[in-house]
Design a protein around this motif. Sequence first.
Motif, PDB file in Angstrom:
ATOM      1  N   MET A 187     -49.532 -16.838  40.903  1.00  0.00           N
ATOM      2  CA  MET A 187     -48.260 -16.755  41.602  1.00  0.00           C
ATOM      3  C   MET A 187     -47.751 -18.182  41.243  1.00  0.00           C
ATOM      4  N   VAL A 188     -48.223 -18.601  41.209  1.00  0.00           N
ATOM      5  CA  VAL A 188     -47.722 -19.983  40.228  1.00  0.00           C
ATOM      6  C   VAL A 188     -46.421 -20.781  39.902  1.00  0.00           C
ATOM      7  N   VAL A 189     -46.696 -19.912  38.701  1.00  0.00           N
ATOM      8  CA  VAL A 189     -45.874 -19.035  37.536  1.00  0.00           C
ATOM      9  C   VAL A 189     -44.577 -18.887  37.915  1.00  0.00           C
ATOM     10  N   ARG A 190     -44.884 -17.103  38.446  1.00  0.00           N
ATOM     11  CA  ARG A 190     -43.910 -16.145  39.063  1.00  0.00           C
ATOM     12  C   ARG A 190     -42.710 -17.667  40.164  1.00  0.00           C
ATOM     13  N   LEU A 191     -43.331 -18.611  40.831  1.00  0.00           N
ATOM     14  CA  LEU A 191     -42.675 -19.258  41.784  1.00  0.00           C
ATOM     15  C   LEU A 191     -41.958 -20.134  40.681  1.00  0.00           C
ATOM     16  N   ALA A 192     -42.698 -20.860  39.747  1.00  0.00           N
ATOM     17  CA  ALA A 192     -41.823 -21.518  38.982  1.00  0.00           C
ATOM     18  C   ALA A 192     -40.953 -20.907  38.022  1.00  0.00           C
ATOM     19  N   GLU A 193     -41.074 -19.489  38.006  1.00  0.00           N
ATOM     20  CA  GLU A 193     -40.106 -18.799  37.548  1.00  0.00           C
ATOM     21  C   GLU A 193     -38.435 -18.614  38.383  1.00  0.00           C
ATOM     22  N   ARG A 194     -38.839 -18.984  39.766  1.00  0.00           N
ATOM     23  CA  ARG A 194     -37.714 -18.379  40.293  1.00  0.00           C
ATOM     24  C   ARG A 194     -37.218 -20.469  40.766  1.00  0.00           C
ATOM     25  N   ASP A 195     -37.905 -20.760  40.075  1.00  0.00           N
ATOM     26  CA  ASP A 195     -37.023 -22.563  40.016  1.00  0.00           C
ATOM     27  C   ASP A 195     -37.773 -22.676  41.892  1.00  0.00           C
ATOM     28  N   ILE A 196     -39.233 -22.369  42.293  1.00  0.00           N
ATOM     29  CA  ILE A 196     -39.864 -23.504  43.084  1.00  0.00           C
ATOM     30  C   ILE A 196     -40.832 -24.112  43.034  1.00  0.00           C
ATOM     31  N   SER A 197     -40.856 -25.101  43.487  1.00  0.00           N
ATOM     32  CA  SER A 197     -42.294 -26.030  42.767  1.00  0.00           C
ATOM     33  C   SER A 197     -43.351 -25.674  43.322  1.00  0.00           C
ATOM     34  N   THR A 198     -44.433 -25.961  43.572  1.00  0.00           N
ATOM     35  CA  THR A 198     -46.170 -25.843  44.198  1.00  0.00           C
ATOM     36  C   THR A 198     -47.098 -27.406  44.184  1.00  0.00           C
ATOM     37  N   GLY A 199     -47.267 -27.409  45.015  1.00  0.00           N
ATOM     38  CA  GLY A 199     -48.035 -28.928  44.472  1.00  0.00           C
ATOM     39  C   GLY A 199     -49.451 -27.976  45.439  1.00  0.00           C
TER      40      GLY A 199
END
Length: 93
Positions: free
Chosen positions: A1-13
């Motif tokens: 999920m972190v990778v998919r979010l990063a592909e959408r320019d959404i950062s995670t902590g």
Amino acid sequence: MVVRLAERDISTGSNELYVPLPCAGSTPAWGGAGTCSLAITIDLVSDWGLVLDQPHSPVVDLVGRCDEAGIDAMLDLAMIVNAGAFGNVFRQP
């Protein structure tokens, strides 16, 4: 999920239980003061959920697979909700 979010320019902590989504021009005014962000979360017991970026948020449960296709579908749905396609999904009828 972190990778998919990063592909959408959404950062995670690493310390977050949910991931706030960036506001769009059509994003509803979430929360009582209208200043909260919509966030997506995964609970090992109850599956996917949409919450507000605030303590004690209500939860909109989503049911979906946790494979790559399911992650993409849940993120697509979350982004559509965040864009305001369904209005304020937390508003009580």
